[in-house]
Design an enzyme around this catalytic site. Structure first.
Site, mmCIF file in Angstrom:
data_model
loop_
_atom_site.group_PDB
_atom_site.id
_atom_site.type_symbol
_atom_site.label_atom_id
_atom_site.label_comp_id
_atom_site.label_asym_id
_atom_site.label_seq_id
_atom_site.Cartn_x
_atom_site.Cartn_y
_atom_site.Cartn_z
ATOM 1 C CG ASN A 100 -2.059 -1.058 1.031
ATOM 2 O OD1 ASN A 100 -2.287 -1.552 -0.080
ATOM 3 N ND2 ASN A 100 -2.721 -1.418 2.114
ATOM 4 N NE ARG B 289 -9.818 0.991 -5.156
ATOM 5 C CZ ARG B 289 -10.709 1.936 -5.396
ATOM 6 N NH1 ARG B 289 -11.680 1.724 -6.242
ATOM 7 N NH2 ARG B 289 -10.621 3.113 -4.814
ATOM 8 C CG ASP C 197 -9.237 -6.325 -3.644
ATOM 9 O OD1 ASP C 197 -8.840 -7.233 -4.365
ATOM 10 O OD2 ASP C 197 -8.682 -5.953 -2.611
ATOM 11 C CG MET D 251 -13.281 0.988 8.003
ATOM 12 S SD MET D 251 -11.524 1.104 8.406
ATOM 13 C CE MET D 251 -10.894 2.104 7.075
#
Length: 434
Positions: free
Chosen positions: A23, A97, A121, A341
Site C-alpha cells: 500500500n 485501483r 478488488d 469499513m
C-alpha cells in the site's frame, strides 16, 4: 488461471522476511511524476499490482532503471500526458485501483489528469468522492465523460485552502497531498489519514522539497512550492504480511521468526493477535512466534465476548480482519469480527464453514466465530479467492487443514504477496502451483 494445491497439517519452522509494503508502494511510486529529476526507490515488492503500476509509468514515457527486482530509479522528464486518455491506459489501469494515484501528481505538475472508473478488488464500494472533492476544493474542475469512461480534471490554477475530509481515506489523503504540494499558498487537511504509509509519503515529499507539517497526525498543513527535486526512499516492511505470518504460525502450530518486521510501525497489530491468545515476543526488530498447541481468546474485563473491529489508523487495519477471523476458528473461545469499513469483505466465510469452521455470518459486516480449540481440524476443500486478503486467509486455513485443498483464482493472492508459495515452501509448507 493458476491454482495452489496445498497439503495441510504440517508444522512449519524457520525465518521469513516480509516484503516491502504494497500500500505504500502504490503511493510512493506514483509520486515520481512530481519531478523531472531521478527518484530511487528500494524494497519494492515484486507483485502484480506494483509491477503493473511501473509498467503504466513506462508506457507514459517515464524512464525506469531496475538494476534488481526490489530497486528502481525513475525519471519522469518526458511524460506523455495524452497516453493517460488512451484506450490502452483505460484497459490496463482498469485492472488496478492504484492507478488513481497518478491524478494528484499529474494535477500538481501538468495541470490536468484523467481518471478511469476504478478497478481492483471486489470488496464493496470504494468511492473516489474523497479524491475528487479534495481536488475540486483546490480549484480543479472535473467532468465525467460516459462515452469514454474517464473523469477529466483540469487544474490550471490550484490554490491552497482549508478542507475537512468526509472520511480519512488513505489513498484520498495521499492524492490530495500530492496535488497540494505545488498549489499556491497554504493547504490545511483535517481528518487526514495518518497511516505509516502516508507518513512515509509525506517525509519523502519533504525530502524532495515539499513543506508538509503535522506528519503522523490527522491535521496536515502544506505550504505550496514551485517545484520538487529527486530523492531516495526505502519502503517499510508490509504490516499486512507481518500480521499474516503471525496468524499462519498460530494456525499451523509453527515456530517462526519474522525478520525485520518494522515493529515501531505496526501500531496495535501485535496486541490484537495477543488478544487471540497468541504468544509472540520481540527480539530487536524481529518477531518470534513459538509453536503453540492452544491459544485462548481473551474476554473483555467484564467477561463479555471479545469484539475485533477495523478502524482508521491508529486503529486496527481492515486488511487483517480476514486473517484474524481465520485464526479465531482454531482458538479456544469466541470472538465477534466486525468489518466496519468495507461491505462484502467477509463473503469468504462460506468456504471456511465448508472446511468445518463454526462461524455465524450475521450480516455483510459481522461474523461470530466459535473457536474449535483444535478439537476438530479443518478439512481441505476446493475454493476460490475473492480478494487479496481473503485469498491469504484461505491459504492459511488450507495449510492448517487436514488433507488437500485447491485454491483457485490465485492471481488475487499474487497481486499482494510476492513469491508466497516459494517463501512458504522454504518454511516447510507443501504448496505448489498447478
Amino acid at each position: 488461471m493458476n491454482s495452489f494445491e496445498v497439503t495441510g497439517g504440517k508444522k512449519l519452522s524457520g525465518t521469513i522476511i516480509p516484503q516491502g509494503a504494497k500500500n505504500e508502494a502504490l503511493q510512493i511510486i506514483s509520486a515520481v511524476l512530481l519531478t523531472p529529476e531521478a527518484v530511487t526507490i528500494s524494497n519494492i515488492p515484486d507483485i502484480l499490482d506494483v509491477n503493473l503500476l511501473i509498467e503504466l509509468l513506462q508506457d507514459m514515457g517515464v524512464k525506469v532503471d531496475r538494476p534488481e527486482r526490489h530497486t528502481a530509479t525513475f525519471r519522469a522528464n518526458n511524460v506523455n500526458i495524452d497516453y493517460l486518455h488512451s484506450e490502452a491506459f483505460r484497459s490496463k489501469s482498469g485492472r488496478l485501483r492504484g492507478s488513481v494515484m497518478f491524478a494528484g501528481p499529474m494535477l500538481a505538475r501538468f495541470k490536468k489528469a484523467f481518471i478511469p472508473k476504478p478497478g481492483g478488488d471486489k470488496i464493496g464500494r470504494r468511492r473516489l468522492d474523497t479524491h475528487i472533492v479534495g481536488f475540486e476544493k483546490l480549484g480543479a474542475r472535473f467532468t465525467y465523460h460516459p462515452e469514454d469512461g474517464f473523469f477529466h480534471l483540469d487544474a490550471s490554477n490550484l490554490q491552497g485552502c482549508y478542507m475537512m475530509l468526509d472520511e480519512p481515506s488513505v489513498t484520498g489523503t495521499a492524492n490530495i497531498v500530492m496535488a497540494a504540494v505545488m498549489a499556491k499558498g497554504e493547504t490545511t487537511i483535517y481528518n487526514a489519514a495518518c497511516e505509516p504509509y502516508l507518513q512515509q509519503l509525506c517525509r519523502m515529499l519533504n525530502r524532495m522539497g515539499a513543506k508538509i507539517s503535522g506528519i503522523g497526525s490527522n491535521l496536515l498543513v502544506i505550504q505550496g512550492v514551485d517545484e520538487l527535486g529527486g530523492t531516495e526512499h526505502r519502503m517499510l516492511p508490509d504490516m499486512i504480511e507481518v500480521g499474516s505470518f503471525i496468524g499462519l504460525a498460530a494456525m499451523t502450530q509453527s515456530n517462526i521468526r519474522i525478520k525485520g518486521a518494522g515493529i515501531e510501525h505496526l501500531g496495535v497489530i501485535p496486541e490484537k493477535f495477543r488478544q487471540l491468545g497468541i504468544a509472540l515476543s520481540f527480539e530487536g526488530d524481529d518477531i518470534l512466534i513459538p509453536a503453540q498447541h492452544l491459544y485462548e481468546i481473551q474476554t473483555f474485563l467484564d467477561g463479555s465476548v471479545l469484539t475485533v473491529y477495523d478502524h482508521p489508523w491508529p486503529g486496527f487495519t481492515p486488511d487483517l480482519i480476514s486473517i484474524v477471523l481465520v485464526v479465531a476458528t482454531q482458538a479456544k473461545g469466541s470472538v465477534l469480527i466486525h468489518q466496519k469499513m468495507f461491505e462484502s469483505r467477509l463473503f469468504f466465510v462460506d468456504k471456511l464453514i465448508d472446511m468445518g469452521a463454526q462461524i455465524i455470518l450475521c450480516d455483510p459486516h459481522r461474523a461470530a466465530v466459535i473457536g474449535l480449540a483444535r478439537e476438530q481440524q479443518l478439512r481441505g476443500i476446493t475454493m476460490s479467492s475473492p480478494d487479496i486478503r481473503a485469498g491469504v486467509a484461505l491459504l492459511i486455513a488450507a495449510l492448517s487443514a487436514e488433507g488437500k485443498s485447491i485454491i483457485q483464482n490465485i492471481e488475487q493472492i499474487d497481486r499482494g504477496y510476492q513469491y508466497i508459495d516459494q517463501r512458504l515452501t522454504a518454511l516447510g509448507a507443501e504448496i505448489k502451483r498447478v
